[in-house]
Scaffold this motif. Sequence first.
Motif, PDB file in Angstrom:
ATOM      1  N   ALA A 158       0.862  -1.177   0.000  1.00  0.00           N
ATOM      2  CA  ALA A 158       0.000   0.000   0.000  1.00  0.00           C
ATOM      3  C   ALA A 158       0.899   1.228   0.000  1.00  0.00           C
ATOM      4  CB  ALA A 158      -0.919   0.003   1.212  1.00  0.00           C
TER       5      ALA A 158
ATOM      6  N   LEU B 199      -7.631   3.397  -2.514  1.00  0.00           N
ATOM      7  CA  LEU B 199      -8.097   3.112  -1.156  1.00  0.00           C
ATOM      8  C   LEU B 199      -9.169   4.099  -0.726  1.00  0.00           C
ATOM      9  CD1 LEU B 199      -4.726   2.395   0.689  1.00  0.00           C
ATOM     10  CD2 LEU B 199      -6.545   0.749   0.204  1.00  0.00           C
TER      11      LEU B 199
ATOM     12  N   ALA C 267      -4.132  -1.942   4.780  1.00  0.00           N
ATOM     13  CA  ALA C 267      -4.274  -2.053   3.326  1.00  0.00           C
ATOM     14  C   ALA C 267      -3.198  -2.938   2.721  1.00  0.00           C
ATOM     15  CB  ALA C 267      -4.237  -0.665   2.690  1.00  0.00           C
TER      16      ALA C 267
ATOM     17  N   ARG D 210     -11.351  -3.274  -4.084  1.00  0.00           N
ATOM     18  CA  ARG D 210     -12.048  -2.082  -3.587  1.00  0.00           C
ATOM     19  C   ARG D 210     -13.138  -2.469  -2.597  1.00  0.00           C
ATOM     20  NH1 ARG D 210     -10.955   0.192  -8.932  1.00  0.00           N
ATOM     21  NH2 ARG D 210     -12.695  -0.979  -9.810  1.00  0.00           N
TER      22      ARG D 210
ATOM     23  N   ALA E  70     -11.573  -3.432   0.726  1.00  0.00           N
ATOM     24  CA  ALA E  70     -11.097  -2.245   1.435  1.00  0.00           C
ATOM     25  C   ALA E  70     -12.247  -1.435   2.013  1.00  0.00           C
ATOM     26  CB  ALA E  70     -10.258  -1.383   0.493  1.00  0.00           C
TER      27      ALA E  70
END
Length: 348
Positions: free
Chosen positions: A66, A107, A116, A278, A281
Amino acid sequence: MRAVRIDEFGGPEVLVQVQAPDPEAGSGEVLVRVEAAGVNRADALLRAGSYHRAGRPPLIPGLEAAGTVAAVGEGVTGLRPGQRVMALGAGLYAELAAVPAGRVAVLPDGIGMLEAAALPVAWLSARYCLRDLAGLAKEETVVVHAAASGVGSAAVQIAADLGARVIAVVSSADKAAWVAGLGAHDIVDTSVDDEEQQVARLTGGRGADVVLDTVGGPAFARGLRQVAYAGRVIALANVALEPSIIDTRDFYPKNATIRGFQLTNLMEHGYDPRDDLRELAERTAAGAYRVPVEAVFPLQRAREAHELLERRGNRGKIVLSVTSPVPSDGRQTARAMQMRAFSRGPAS
């Protein structure tokens, strides 16, 4: 840039921090300024020369990270410098990495870089295996091997979120109590229990609808004996590094299905991970999933991170912090973060 490199295959001692040339974003690529990188079993296998995609040294390990977008290459749309992202790629134990744009997801607010960085490999693998390959349904029963590992702890939560009954297999009382807090309905502690007998007892002799084998070797053979009639066994690893010697009579009379999974090969054959990344997250940011990070080490201590991983001393994920300062006791730092994450309440 700083990076951790392997100049020869071997034990954790071959992981050495070096100064390497800064990469550039080629056509269709994104240059990611890495803030945190996840540590995975595949990294350790690559380091040892046992990974099926190892290549030849010198190599920079790291499959997930990340950070922020530093630059975009020709033809890349929807991404711009400064955006917070997570990425799947190669060479991510470094301050900078060029990653195919199709493996980079923006994110949402509310999720930190350490969490992440722990999502892409373990959580994406668990999600795809349970939802897409196994078709796990509400009220079905799933056995999760190595349930306290990164992918195992993800699978426990994802399966529970799908409405399934989760039987978590762990190797100690400490891990048993911890996994119960993630939503597992039943626990098999192999340090005191006979795994196959306990699964049979917990399923009334029927077996489980789905077995998620994250270990390989002898565990895969046990999974075939644990699965129910018309059940599904999903194999996604062989971290045991032992042959899976099986008796076909353990599964073919059941009309059972065996499916294999390897994330990098799947992406190379057309799978686009961005929507699933996505969604993972977003659900994590909303508190539906908890991403347990057992330990955080600075990049230069990658050797210690691999040593912890290989002695099975972690519950959940291990992360390398690339740009953020980390106190000398990385495990203590991660414990505090983990308690904050768990204070959100149980996964929905």
